[in-house]
Design an enzyme around this catalytic site. Structure first.
Site, PDB file in Angstrom:
ATOM      1  CG  ASP A  34      -2.184  -0.687   1.022  1.00  0.00           C
ATOM      2  OD1 ASP A  34      -2.503  -0.951  -0.152  1.00  0.00           O
ATOM      3  OD2 ASP A  34      -2.881  -0.968   2.013  1.00  0.00           O
ATOM      4  CG  HIS A 240      25.321   5.595 -14.074  1.00  0.00           C
ATOM      5  ND1 HIS A 240      24.617   5.325 -15.232  1.00  0.00           N
ATOM      6  CD2 HIS A 240      25.766   6.865 -14.217  1.00  0.00           C
ATOM      7  CE1 HIS A 240      24.668   6.372 -16.030  1.00  0.00           C
ATOM      8  NE2 HIS A 240      25.358   7.327 -15.440  1.00  0.00           N
ATOM      9  CG  ASP A 257      27.256  12.872  -9.302  1.00  0.00           C
ATOM     10  OD1 ASP A 257      26.511  13.817  -8.990  1.00  0.00           O
ATOM     11  OD2 ASP A 257      27.433  12.490 -10.478  1.00  0.00           O
ATOM     12  CG  ASP A 268      24.422  16.766 -11.348  1.00  0.00           C
ATOM     13  OD1 ASP A 268      25.041  16.036 -10.560  1.00  0.00           O
ATOM     14  OD2 ASP A 268      24.296  16.529 -12.569  1.00  0.00           O
ATOM     15  CG  HIS A 351      31.344  11.123 -18.177  1.00  0.00           C
ATOM     16  ND1 HIS A 351      31.425  12.481 -17.993  1.00  0.00           N
ATOM     17  CD2 HIS A 351      32.071  10.567 -17.165  1.00  0.00           C
ATOM     18  CE1 HIS A 351      32.150  12.736 -16.903  1.00  0.00           C
ATOM     19  NE2 HIS A 351      32.575  11.591 -16.399  1.00  0.00           N
ATOM     20  CG  HIS A 355      23.706  17.019 -17.611  1.00  0.00           C
ATOM     21  ND1 HIS A 355      22.886  17.547 -16.649  1.00  0.00           N
ATOM     22  CD2 HIS A 355      24.646  16.308 -16.932  1.00  0.00           C
ATOM     23  CE1 HIS A 355      23.294  17.151 -15.442  1.00  0.00           C
ATOM     24  NE2 HIS A 355      24.385  16.408 -15.592  1.00  0.00           N
ATOM     25  CG  HIS A 362      20.589  14.082 -17.135  1.00  0.00           C
ATOM     26  ND1 HIS A 362      20.964  12.841 -17.550  1.00  0.00           N
ATOM     27  CD2 HIS A 362      21.552  14.472 -16.245  1.00  0.00           C
ATOM     28  CE1 HIS A 362      22.084  12.473 -16.914  1.00  0.00           C
ATOM     29  NE2 HIS A 362      22.458  13.452 -16.128  1.00  0.00           N
ATOM     30  CD  GLU A 389      28.399  15.790 -15.243  1.00  0.00           C
ATOM     31  OE1 GLU A 389      28.622  14.737 -14.622  1.00  0.00           O
ATOM     32  OE2 GLU A 389      27.267  16.210 -15.497  1.00  0.00           O
ATOM     33  CE1 TYR A 393      34.801   8.983 -13.114  1.00  0.00           C
ATOM     34  CE2 TYR A 393      35.082   9.514 -15.459  1.00  0.00           C
ATOM     35  CZ  TYR A 393      34.526   9.788 -14.214  1.00  0.00           C
ATOM     36  OH  TYR A 393      33.706  10.877 -14.076  1.00  0.00           O
ATOM     37  NE  ARG A 410      30.754  12.632 -12.076  1.00  0.00           N
ATOM     38  CZ  ARG A 410      30.690  11.340 -11.801  1.00  0.00           C
ATOM     39  NH1 ARG A 410      31.524  10.493 -12.379  1.00  0.00           N
ATOM     40  NH2 ARG A 410      29.810  10.866 -10.933  1.00  0.00           N
ATOM     41  CD  GLU A 412      27.791  16.955 -11.979  1.00  0.00           C
ATOM     42  OE1 GLU A 412      27.856  15.981 -11.189  1.00  0.00           O
ATOM     43  OE2 GLU A 412      26.940  17.035 -12.885  1.00  0.00           O
TER      44      GLU A 412
HETATM   45  N1  GLY Z   1      24.358  13.016 -11.351  1.00  0.00           N
HETATM   46  C1  GLY Z   1      24.031  12.807 -12.681  1.00  0.00           C
HETATM   47  C2  GLY Z   1      25.010  13.439 -13.573  1.00  0.00           C
HETATM   48  O1  GLY Z   1      26.036  13.914 -13.127  1.00  0.00           O
HETATM   49  O2  GLY Z   1      24.754  13.591 -14.726  1.00  0.00           O
HETATM   50 MN    MN Z   2      25.679  15.899 -13.968  1.00  0.00          MN
HETATM   51 MN    MN Z   3      26.309  14.520 -11.088  1.00  0.00          MN
END
Ligand code: GLY
Ligand code: MN
Ligand code: MN
Length: 445
Positions: A34, A240, A257, A268, A351, A355, A362, A389, A393, A410, A412
């Site tokens: 529920d 991820h 992150d 972010d 990557h 974004h 995003h 960002e 790696y 990273r 960002e």
């Molecule tokens: N946290 C998602 C990204 O950095 O795109």
């Molecule tokens: Mn991001």
């Molecule tokens: Mn991020």
């Protein structure tokens, strides 16, 4: 006029005279038994309404001749019994008043009223193929209108996709959005600071995550903007990763992150720091390379320059560093140009460098100019918001210097284009320490 009303007016002004737009909010979703997922309204719906209750639909009718544009909300009715169980709901009359709609009706009247609202209008704008259930509902309205054709009623001749119009609007953040994004970024930056202060070798990743979640909520953010990543040691090389269940070890870097959602706007942020408070020499070398890549990227975020420039700037710095540090074989590649041509850098940087950011982490909006045949990267404009960002790696592999193995980094930040010093990017996320000196001073204190 509220920013929401101003957006409704702008959208209606861009529609065909007399045309109708219809936009539903997100459905509620059962998690298990529920128990429901925390409710989150649809971002497009919220952008035009400011209204956060489920089971709501917004209808806009564009001006035609002497008839002005109208905005109409359909929402849940007041219901003392349901409100006793589930909490306050506005009901149509109070919602109309509080949110500045021209009309408001119970959601139960939607089908009957839409069949009338769609009679004899030239076009219907809606988010087609967004939800199968809503597509079927819209088809039902149109069928009902068509069934009246013998009495001279005409169904909309054109069905237009609504979201691309809204995507373009959402790309440029107005003053109220910029203020909310700055607040969201401040809260998230302070949460990263708190997590860095708390981190000690031997802590579990989820204990560090708890510091972030505490700081978000304590400052009034309603949700994390996405599942936080707290990745120690080799976990930082999993882009991820969010199991967040490993124990940190002395000598690990921790990559966090995490961003929050404040009044529907996302932040972010990524920071990477040594859990024991001091970078090792190889960690520092790679970290400072990523920082230099980020500086180069930030310098390329200037109104008029194509979106792709800041990624290209970061990649170039990273690729140069990979050659210098022996991550990529200088004898084999010779020059940065060859690395880029063969995309060899993607072994360690796979990557994009950012974004759009806004109501969604995003965020909505095209990255290319879709009106031109070759769809080039679109020029940046003042008021666009994005993340920057870069990272690196290093998974163990033959030929890769062992001192760098399993280091994942990273950094960002969130920026708004064209509203910083000298028309450059305004960095919203300065609250979170970033340089080696800042991080070591904070963690050594
Ligand atoms: N946290 C998602 C990204 O950095 O795109
Ligand atoms: Mn991001
Ligand atoms: Mn991020």
């Amino acid at each position: 006029m509220s920013p929401y009303a101003a957006r409704r007016a702008r959208l209606a002004a861009g529609m065909a005279p007399g045309a109708v737009a219809v936009l539903a909010t997100a459905p509620e979703a059962l998690r298990n038994g529920d128990s429901e997922y925390p409710y989150r309204h649809d971002s497009y719906f919220y952008y035009l309404s400011g209204f956060t209750e489920p089971e709501s639909v917004l209808v806009l009718v564009a001006a035609k001749g002497d008839a002005p544009a109208r905005s109409i909300l359909f929402c849940r009715e007041k219901n003392v019994e349901r409100e006793t169980w589930d909490g306050f709901r506005h009901g149509p009359a109070a919602a109309r008043e509080a949110f500045g709609f021209d009309e408001a009706y119970p959601i139960a009247e939607l089908d009957a009223r839409m069949a009338r609202l769609l009679a004899d209008v030239p076009a219907l704008y809606y988010a087609n193929a967004h939800s199968a259930a809503f597509d079927a509902q819209v088809a039902g309205w149109i069928k009902t209108v068509r069934a009246q054709s013998r009495s001279g009623v005409v169904a909309p001749a054109r069905i237009e996709h609504l979201l691309p119009l809204l995507d373009e609007m959402r790309l440029l953040k107005d003053a109220s959005e910029q203020a909310l994004m700055a607040k969201s970024a401040d809260i998230a930056g302070a949460a990263h600071l708190r997590a860095m202060r708390a981190a000690k070798p031997g802590m579990f990743e989820y204990e560090i995550e708890a510091e972030l979640l505490y700081a978000f909520r304590k400052s009034g953010a309603q949700f994390p903007a996405y599942t936080p990543i707290v990745a120690s040691g080799a976990n930082a090389c999993i882009l991820h990763y969010n199991a967040n269940n490993a124990q940190t070890k002395d000598g690990d870097l921790v990559l966090i992150d995490a961003g929050c959602e404040f009044d529907s706007y996302a932040s972010d942020i990524t920071r990477t720091f040594p859990v024991n408070g001091r970078f090792s020499a190889p960690q520092k070398t790679l970290y400072e390379l990523v920082l230099r890549a980020q500086e180069a990227a930030l310098a390329a975020i200037v109104p008029g320059r194509p979106y792709s420039d800041f990624h290209d700037a970061a990649v170039r710095v990273l690729a140069e560093g990979m050659l210098e540090l022996g991550l990529l074989d200088k004898a084999r590649f010779g020059s940065v140009e060859n690395v880029l041509a063969e995309r060899a850098h993607t072994q360690f940087y796979m990557h994009g460098t950012g974004h759009w950011l806004g109501l969604d982490v995003h965020d909505a909006g095209a990255y290319r100019d879709l009106s031109l045949a070759d769809k080039p990267s679109r020029p940046l404009l003042a008021g666009m918001a994005l993340t920057v960002e870069p990272g690196i790696y290093v998974r163990p592999a033959p030929g890769v210097p062992e001192q760098f193995w399993n280091i994942g980094i990273r950094v960002e930040d969130d920026v708004i284009v064209g509203v910083g010093d000298n028309g450059g990017a305004r960095v919203l996320t300065g609250a979170a320490p970033k340089t080696v000196a800042e991080i070591e001073a904070l963690m050594g204190a």
